[in-house]
Design a protein around this motif. Structure first.
Motif, PDB file in Angstrom:
ATOM      1  N   PRO A  93      15.194 -21.384  22.110  1.00  0.00           N
ATOM      2  CA  PRO A  93      15.190 -20.030  22.978  1.00  0.00           C
ATOM      3  C   PRO A  93      16.547 -19.499  23.413  1.00  0.00           C
ATOM      4  CG  PRO A  93      13.884 -21.843  24.055  1.00  0.00           C
ATOM      5  CD  PRO A  93      14.663 -22.541  22.932  1.00  0.00           C
ATOM      6  N   GLY A  94      16.804 -18.160  23.412  1.00  0.00           N
ATOM      7  CA  GLY A  94      17.887 -17.467  23.707  1.00  0.00           C
ATOM      8  C   GLY A  94      18.648 -17.336  22.452  1.00  0.00           C
ATOM      9  N   ILE A  95      18.372 -17.929  21.308  1.00  0.00           N
ATOM     10  CA  ILE A  95      19.138 -17.250  20.179  1.00  0.00           C
ATOM     11  C   ILE A  95      18.533 -16.176  19.538  1.00  0.00           C
ATOM     12  CG2 ILE A  95      19.849 -18.085  17.938  1.00  0.00           C
ATOM     13  CD1 ILE A  95      20.934 -20.007  20.000  1.00  0.00           C
ATOM     14  N   GLU A  96      19.443 -15.073  19.259  1.00  0.00           N
ATOM     15  CA  GLU A  96      18.966 -13.965  18.841  1.00  0.00           C
ATOM     16  C   GLU A  96      20.139 -13.854  17.590  1.00  0.00           C
ATOM     17  OE1 GLU A  96      19.375 -10.431  21.463  1.00  0.00           O
ATOM     18  OE2 GLU A  96      17.553 -11.468  22.764  1.00  0.00           O
ATOM     19  N   LEU A  97      19.237 -13.379  16.583  1.00  0.00           N
ATOM     20  CA  LEU A  97      19.978 -12.772  15.335  1.00  0.00           C
ATOM     21  C   LEU A  97      19.883 -11.608  14.669  1.00  0.00           C
ATOM     22  CD1 LEU A  97      19.282 -15.943  13.134  1.00  0.00           C
ATOM     23  CD2 LEU A  97      21.342 -15.469  14.094  1.00  0.00           C
ATOM     24  N   PRO A  98      21.023 -10.771  14.220  1.00  0.00           N
ATOM     25  CA  PRO A  98      20.906  -9.180  13.728  1.00  0.00           C
ATOM     26  C   PRO A  98      20.048  -9.396  12.459  1.00  0.00           C
ATOM     27  CG  PRO A  98      23.240 -10.047  14.377  1.00  0.00           C
ATOM     28  CD  PRO A  98      22.437 -11.233  14.448  1.00  0.00           C
ATOM     29  N   THR A  99      19.369  -8.429  12.123  1.00  0.00           N
ATOM     30  CA  THR A  99      18.601  -8.400  11.093  1.00  0.00           C
ATOM     31  C   THR A  99      19.147  -8.478   9.729  1.00  0.00           C
ATOM     32  OG1 THR A  99      18.851  -5.680  11.024  1.00  0.00           O
ATOM     33  CG2 THR A  99      16.677  -6.708  12.198  1.00  0.00           C
ATOM     34  N   ASP A 100      20.525  -8.332   9.800  1.00  0.00           N
ATOM     35  CA  ASP A 100      21.283  -8.556   8.592  1.00  0.00           C
ATOM     36  C   ASP A 100      21.981  -9.840   8.544  1.00  0.00           C
ATOM     37  OD1 ASP A 100      23.231  -7.957  10.465  1.00  0.00           O
ATOM     38  OD2 ASP A 100      24.394  -6.669   8.817  1.00  0.00           O
ATOM     39  N   SER A 101      21.461 -10.896   9.186  1.00  0.00           N
ATOM     40  CA  SER A 101      21.969 -11.997   9.008  1.00  0.00           C
ATOM     41  C   SER A 101      21.475 -12.795   7.756  1.00  0.00           C
ATOM     42  CB  SER A 101      21.407 -12.861  10.255  1.00  0.00           C
ATOM     43  OG  SER A 101      21.756 -12.505  11.470  1.00  0.00           O
ATOM     44  N   SER A 102      22.278 -13.828   7.311  1.00  0.00           N
ATOM     45  CA  SER A 102      22.170 -14.564   6.086  1.00  0.00           C
ATOM     46  C   SER A 102      21.890 -15.834   6.308  1.00  0.00           C
ATOM     47  CB  SER A 102      23.435 -14.486   5.075  1.00  0.00           C
ATOM     48  OG  SER A 102      24.327 -14.924   5.550  1.00  0.00           O
ATOM     49  N   ALA A 103      21.014 -16.614   5.483  1.00  0.00           N
ATOM     50  CA  ALA A 103      20.593 -18.272   5.605  1.00  0.00           C
ATOM     51  C   ALA A 103      21.349 -18.617   4.138  1.00  0.00           C
ATOM     52  CB  ALA A 103      19.378 -18.438   5.755  1.00  0.00           C
ATOM     53  N   GLU A 104      21.956 -20.152   4.308  1.00  0.00           N
ATOM     54  CA  GLU A 104      22.298 -20.599   3.027  1.00  0.00           C
ATOM     55  C   GLU A 104      22.012 -22.079   3.171  1.00  0.00           C
ATOM     56  OE1 GLU A 104      26.852 -21.447   3.462  1.00  0.00           O
ATOM     57  OE2 GLU A 104      26.383 -19.176   2.752  1.00  0.00           O
ATOM     58  N   ILE A 105      21.804 -22.709   2.203  1.00  0.00           N
ATOM     59  CA  ILE A 105      21.210 -24.272   2.218  1.00  0.00           C
ATOM     60  C   ILE A 105      22.882 -24.948   1.872  1.00  0.00           C
ATOM     61  CG2 ILE A 105      19.998 -25.944   1.257  1.00  0.00           C
ATOM     62  CD1 ILE A 105      17.946 -24.149   0.910  1.00  0.00           C
ATOM     63  N   THR A 106      23.163 -25.801   2.734  1.00  0.00           N
ATOM     64  CA  THR A 106      24.516 -26.405   2.341  1.00  0.00           C
ATOM     65  C   THR A 106      24.505 -27.866   2.753  1.00  0.00           C
ATOM     66  OG1 THR A 106      26.896 -26.101   2.877  1.00  0.00           O
ATOM     67  CG2 THR A 106      25.343 -25.879   4.781  1.00  0.00           C
ATOM     68  N   SER A 107      25.517 -28.472   2.503  1.00  0.00           N
ATOM     69  CA  SER A 107      25.309 -30.072   2.663  1.00  0.00           C
ATOM     70  C   SER A 107      26.468 -30.309   3.716  1.00  0.00           C
ATOM     71  CB  SER A 107      25.635 -30.867   1.587  1.00  0.00           C
ATOM     72  OG  SER A 107      26.813 -30.579   0.850  1.00  0.00           O
ATOM     73  N   GLU A 108      26.069 -31.639   4.480  1.00  0.00           N
ATOM     74  CA  GLU A 108      27.219 -31.979   5.424  1.00  0.00           C
ATOM     75  C   GLU A 108      28.451 -32.623   4.788  1.00  0.00           C
ATOM     76  OE1 GLU A 108      25.084 -34.740   7.516  1.00  0.00           O
ATOM     77  OE2 GLU A 108      23.973 -33.153   8.767  1.00  0.00           O
ATOM     78  N   GLY A 109      28.256 -33.200   3.519  1.00  0.00           N
ATOM     79  CA  GLY A 109      29.497 -33.344   2.822  1.00  0.00           C
ATOM     80  C   GLY A 109      28.906 -33.939   1.312  1.00  0.00           C
ATOM     81  N   LEU A 110      29.909 -34.415   0.542  1.00  0.00           N
ATOM     82  CA  LEU A 110      29.635 -34.691  -0.843  1.00  0.00           C
ATOM     83  C   LEU A 110      28.401 -35.510  -0.982  1.00  0.00           C
ATOM     84  CD1 LEU A 110      30.888 -34.361  -3.575  1.00  0.00           C
ATOM     85  CD2 LEU A 110      31.927 -36.559  -3.557  1.00  0.00           C
ATOM     86  N   LEU A 111      28.249 -36.572  -0.107  1.00  0.00           N
ATOM     87  CA  LEU A 111      26.769 -37.285   0.006  1.00  0.00           C
ATOM     88  C   LEU A 111      26.020 -37.078   1.033  1.00  0.00           C
ATOM     89  CD1 LEU A 111      28.232 -40.690  -1.532  1.00  0.00           C
ATOM     90  CD2 LEU A 111      27.110 -38.761  -2.900  1.00  0.00           C
ATOM     91  N   GLY A 112      26.210 -36.031   2.030  1.00  0.00           N
ATOM     92  CA  GLY A 112      25.501 -36.068   3.056  1.00  0.00           C
ATOM     93  C   GLY A 112      24.275 -35.188   3.155  1.00  0.00           C
ATOM     94  N   GLY A 113      23.535 -34.878   4.001  1.00  0.00           N
ATOM     95  CA  GLY A 113      22.034 -34.516   4.144  1.00  0.00           C
ATOM     96  C   GLY A 113      22.518 -32.972   3.964  1.00  0.00           C
ATOM     97  N   LYS A 114      21.111 -32.224   3.633  1.00  0.00           N
ATOM     98  CA  LYS A 114      21.408 -30.844   3.723  1.00  0.00           C
ATOM     99  C   LYS A 114      20.824 -30.135   4.814  1.00  0.00           C
ATOM    100  CE  LYS A 114      22.080 -30.403  -1.111  1.00  0.00           C
ATOM    101  NZ  LYS A 114      22.240 -29.644  -1.847  1.00  0.00           N
ATOM    102  N   TYR A 115      21.176 -29.034   5.059  1.00  0.00           N
ATOM    103  CA  TYR A 115      20.772 -28.166   6.502  1.00  0.00           C
ATOM    104  C   TYR A 115      20.863 -26.750   6.007  1.00  0.00           C
ATOM    105  CZ  TYR A 115      25.637 -27.464   7.541  1.00  0.00           C
ATOM    106  OH  TYR A 115      27.161 -27.007   7.269  1.00  0.00           O
ATOM    107  N   VAL A 116      20.217 -26.050   6.860  1.00  0.00           N
ATOM    108  CA  VAL A 116      20.174 -24.477   6.582  1.00  0.00           C
ATOM    109  C   VAL A 116      21.415 -24.005   7.646  1.00  0.00           C
ATOM    110  CG1 VAL A 116      19.029 -22.287   6.969  1.00  0.00           C
ATOM    111  CG2 VAL A 116      17.664 -24.481   6.143  1.00  0.00           C
ATOM    112  N   ALA A 117      22.255 -23.303   7.342  1.00  0.00           N
ATOM    113  CA  ALA A 117      23.287 -22.549   7.865  1.00  0.00           C
ATOM    114  C   ALA A 117      22.980 -21.024   7.888  1.00  0.00           C
ATOM    115  CB  ALA A 117      24.454 -22.814   7.041  1.00  0.00           C
ATOM    116  N   LEU A 118      23.098 -20.551   9.235  1.00  0.00           N
ATOM    117  CA  LEU A 118      22.602 -19.051   9.371  1.00  0.00           C
ATOM    118  C   LEU A 118      23.947 -18.413   9.565  1.00  0.00           C
ATOM    119  CD1 LEU A 118      19.620 -19.293  11.840  1.00  0.00           C
ATOM    120  CD2 LEU A 118      19.625 -19.099   9.188  1.00  0.00           C
TER     121      LEU A 118
END
Length: 176
Positions: A93-118
């Protein structure tokens, strides 16, 4: 007497089993609380994003803005018409994003897990609950990148590595 002893033994077994279940439930609640994950959306905003590929990303993965966890991946599915991976994201709650925001799937490191970066955009209008992030960048496959690198190196070696001049090998540089 044996029947009374048997009943006391049965009650002791039931009480012991109930105690074990209570302790297990307490550990489960503690583990969920310490993991930073939640069993509900906590009244925050839910967004959708479509990606070409989401290799290594699982439901429950983090959603981050600037490296700070602001939500999680609720669900992933395949759109049968477009063959795109569809993610449903839950934000705090409380997180607002502009309509032109982007999402990318990236990793925490070379062997780390993946997450969605907004990455928040600069538009004046904000995404609403149930909205869609239209600008996305899919997961990069480390295996595919490594394969391309190996292929380019073998092609370069097969063609002589670019050291030939007029059909002859270029002389090796003189030692210093």
């Amino acid at each position: 007497m044996p029947e009374q002893a048997m009943q006391q033994r049965n009650w002791a077994e039931v009480a012991t089993g109930a105690l074990i279940l209570l302790v297990a439930a307490a550990f489960l609640v503690f583990a969920i609380g310490q993991s930073g994950r939640s069993l509900s959306t906590n009244g925050g905003m839910t967004l959708t994003a479509r990606f070409d590929r989401i290799d290594g990303l699982a439901p429950g993965a983090d959603v981050r803005i600037g490296g700070v966890k602001v939500g999680s991946v609720l669900e992933q599915r395949l759109d049968p018409r477009t063959y795109l991976a569809v993610l449903r994201l839950s934000l705090q709650p409380g997180i607002e994003l502009p309509t032109d925001s982007s999402a990318e799937i990236t990793s925490e490191g070379l062997l780390g897990g993946k997450y969605v970066a907004l990455v928040p955009g600069g538009a004046a209008d904000m995404l609403r609950d149930g909205g869609t992030i239209t600008i996305t960048q899919s997961s990069v496959s480390l295996e595919a990148l490594l394969g391309r690198f190996i292929f380019s190196v073998t092609q370069m070696n097969a063609s002589g590595g670019g050291q030939e001049q007029d059909g002859e090998k270029a002389p090796a540089p003189a030692p210093r």
